[in-house]
Scaffold this active site. Sequence first.
Site, short mmCIF file in Angstrom:
data_model
loop_
_atom_site.label_atom_id
_atom_site.label_comp_id
_atom_site.label_asym_id
_atom_site.label_seq_id
_atom_site.Cartn_x
_atom_site.Cartn_y
_atom_site.Cartn_z
CG ASN A 210 -0.01 -0.15 2.43
OD1 ASN A 210 0.43 0.68 2.70
ND2 ASN A 210 -0.26 -1.13 3.23
CG ASP A 306 -6.15 -6.03 14.51
OD1 ASP A 306 -5.38 -5.46 15.12
OD2 ASP A 306 -7.05 -5.50 13.63
CG PHE A 323 -2.36 5.84 13.60
CD1 PHE A 323 -1.58 5.96 14.84
CD2 PHE A 323 -2.33 7.11 12.93
CE1 PHE A 323 -0.92 7.03 15.36
CE2 PHE A 323 -1.41 8.19 13.31
CZ PHE A 323 -0.67 7.78 14.37
CE LYS A 337 -11.34 1.10 11.75
NZ LYS A 337 -10.47 1.63 10.60
#
Length: 402
Positions: A210, A306, A323, A337
């Site tokens: 990414n 995760d 973040f 989150k």
Amino acid sequence: MVSKINKKILLAVTGGIAAYKSAELVRLLRKENTEVRVVMTRAAQQFVTPLTFQALSGHPVATELLDVSQENAMGHINLARWADMLVVAPASADIIAKFSHGIADDLLTTLYLASECPVYIAPAMNQAMWNKVVTQENLKRLEQHGINIIGPEAGDQACGERGYGRMTEPVDICAQLITNKPTSLLQGKSVLISAGPTREPLDPVRYITNRSSGKMGYALADAAIAEGATVTLVSGPVSLVPHSEVSLVKVETAVQMYDEVLQRSGFHDVYIGTAAVADYSPGEIKQKKIKKHAEQTSITLYKNKDILGAVASSTPRPFTVGFAAETDDLERYARGKLERKKLDMIAANWVGKDVGGFEDDKNALQVFWRNGQQTFELMDKNELAKKLIALIAERMDEKSTT
Ligand code: CTP
């Protein structure tokens, strides 16, 4: 030339294996032109003899409340008046409980009540004792009474367990005492940061990645170093060079990042997950380059573990900051989150709008925690990192115990 004594420090040593470290503290303090006098509790003398501290401090060690010879030398009230600061290192759970309730049944507890100077305590105890609600309540009371608490740190303990409770290193205690208050917001703290993208290989020449540049994570590492923290940076592939004091761990894949972060997170005070971890990876990495035959092809991707959620659910856990990059409904998603991953704090930014972000040198953040939030307007990532580190330092005492 005899240098001028600039501080008179009364060092109290209580019972605990960390008592031996306080011998080094005396040596370091004297190098800073302080005069040190030592008080030892009975339990402390089981670990180190008064003679050691007498030799290092150059003064007799006070051990008894009502000792005729010592009262002649310097009685407990005089000793309390003499000191510019009272430092208790190590401070056992027992002395913390006594101080917080005003019990005065021996020399040290009496000295504490009689003292009018600033008081510093450096707790040291087994992690379970540290985590006990009553110990935390006692510490809160002491904080409310204006006592300065130094540490403790997380790590391996003398009893063979791991967790919070290790006394802060003498060199860091000394630094805090000499400058009279934490010079830096994260003095003696350890910060673990993940940064950059991950790379998920498909075959020997291709990978999925990414646009993360790693700038935010590296800027946070710099800002944490500037505030006195020790910093470990677990970084995906980026073209940045970290601060020379940062301990850098290079990784490529999400799985590698997970392993490197999780094996360290229990030993750090703070974890900041800035990395843009791939949510999915190809299940299989082809050994040979994939050839183009078919008109259409597809890759099956499997969800990665995760990292942030795993850190937040581990024991012991650092103050955990996530973040979130969002294109819409920023607060709702970010707070979702925060709750779902059981974070202490989340820093969210808009993406896909003209507001800085991934590859930019600038960013804007909205930071959320359970009962509050703060907005940082668009600014240089280095400036933003300083502000976020200051906010983390301010809020980390609120670390949830769940
Ligand atoms: N993160 C992580 N491990 C992963 C994925 C993400 O630690 N496998 C961390 C990132 O470092 C960041 C935060 O989680 O701190 C981002 O949250 P996440 O829910 O993964 O964000 P998105 O990928 O944007 O998820 P969503 O699609 O739910 O918006």
